[in-house]
Design an enzyme around this catalytic site. Sequence first.
Site, mmCIF file in Angstrom:
data_model
loop_
_atom_site.group_PDB
_atom_site.id
_atom_site.type_symbol
_atom_site.label_atom_id
_atom_site.label_comp_id
_atom_site.label_asym_id
_atom_site.label_seq_id
_atom_site.Cartn_x
_atom_site.Cartn_y
_atom_site.Cartn_z
ATOM 1 N N ASP A 47 92.637 95.228 37.708
ATOM 2 C CA ASP A 47 93.955 95.840 37.596
ATOM 3 C C ASP A 47 94.979 95.005 38.361
ATOM 4 O O ASP A 47 94.919 94.882 39.577
ATOM 5 C CB ASP A 47 93.922 97.266 38.169
ATOM 6 N N TYR A 52 102.902 92.196 41.242
ATOM 7 C CA TYR A 52 101.956 91.768 42.273
ATOM 8 C C TYR A 52 102.007 90.258 42.482
ATOM 9 O O TYR A 52 101.557 89.755 43.511
ATOM 10 C CB TYR A 52 100.518 92.147 41.904
#
Length: 283
Positions: A47, A52
């Site tokens: 994930d 990110y």
Amino acid sequence: MANTIPDITLNDGNTIPQLGFGVFQIEPKETVEAVGRALELGYRHIDTAQMYGNEAEVGQAIRTSGLDRGEIFVTSKLNNGFHRPDDARRAFDSTLAALKMDYVDLFLIHWPLPTLYDGDFVSTWKTLEEFQRDGRAQSIGVSNFQVAHLERLAAEADLVPAVNQIEVHPYFGNEEVRAYGRTHNILTEAWSPIAQGKVLDDPTIVDIAQQLGRTPAQVTLRWHVQRGDIVFPKSVTPQRIEENLHIFDFTLDDATMERITGLDRGEAGRQGPNPNEFDYVPR
């Protein structure tokens, strides 16, 4: 094997491993090694997210793992700065380019951002529907959506999200949103499953762990999976990455489950931002 990770069927017929490996707040320079280690140990669900900043490293780890792409379930999420349809299309192209993949298994709207973009997350969702129709996203879903946000999608869009990835842990059960998901066949994915580590010192969790000869993290993750949620703890520590995998060879009885569920503090237990108010856009 007792520790085989079960698959759960999504509302579109695809399946998803119930336990995954999360890479939130893992620095790009550490991501390749961490994901590679997870894959080596047996994780098959990774994930990540555009925000990110480590999609490329996730893709690199998968390519160098020696595993077939079809064996690995990859999730990413739309950057908050790209909700307008044309921006979302370009951002999704960038995700595939960073991962060096032709498709992702699951793509999510990361946050609803109801105070931005004139409150219009429906057109963003309809853009994700395009990605699923053309096969570049096998499944689509949302993250951090409250019941009112989900009800609006139900009223105005064609597809029901396959998942809703929300904050869930023993201190914040997020039960209203989870209940809506159960009723409408939307699977819950639990982020921050150990409350950013805060539950690991909780006397109740520690007591249960000692009785079972398990770690507090294993007990907490086991509580999640027995409730039917998908969970993806993150760590860069090899021992913890491995420990988190070993949660399918024991069970918690009903009384123990109730003890952990009883730790819920309601809204006071929330660790992250409230989705009704969150308006962060990366600059």
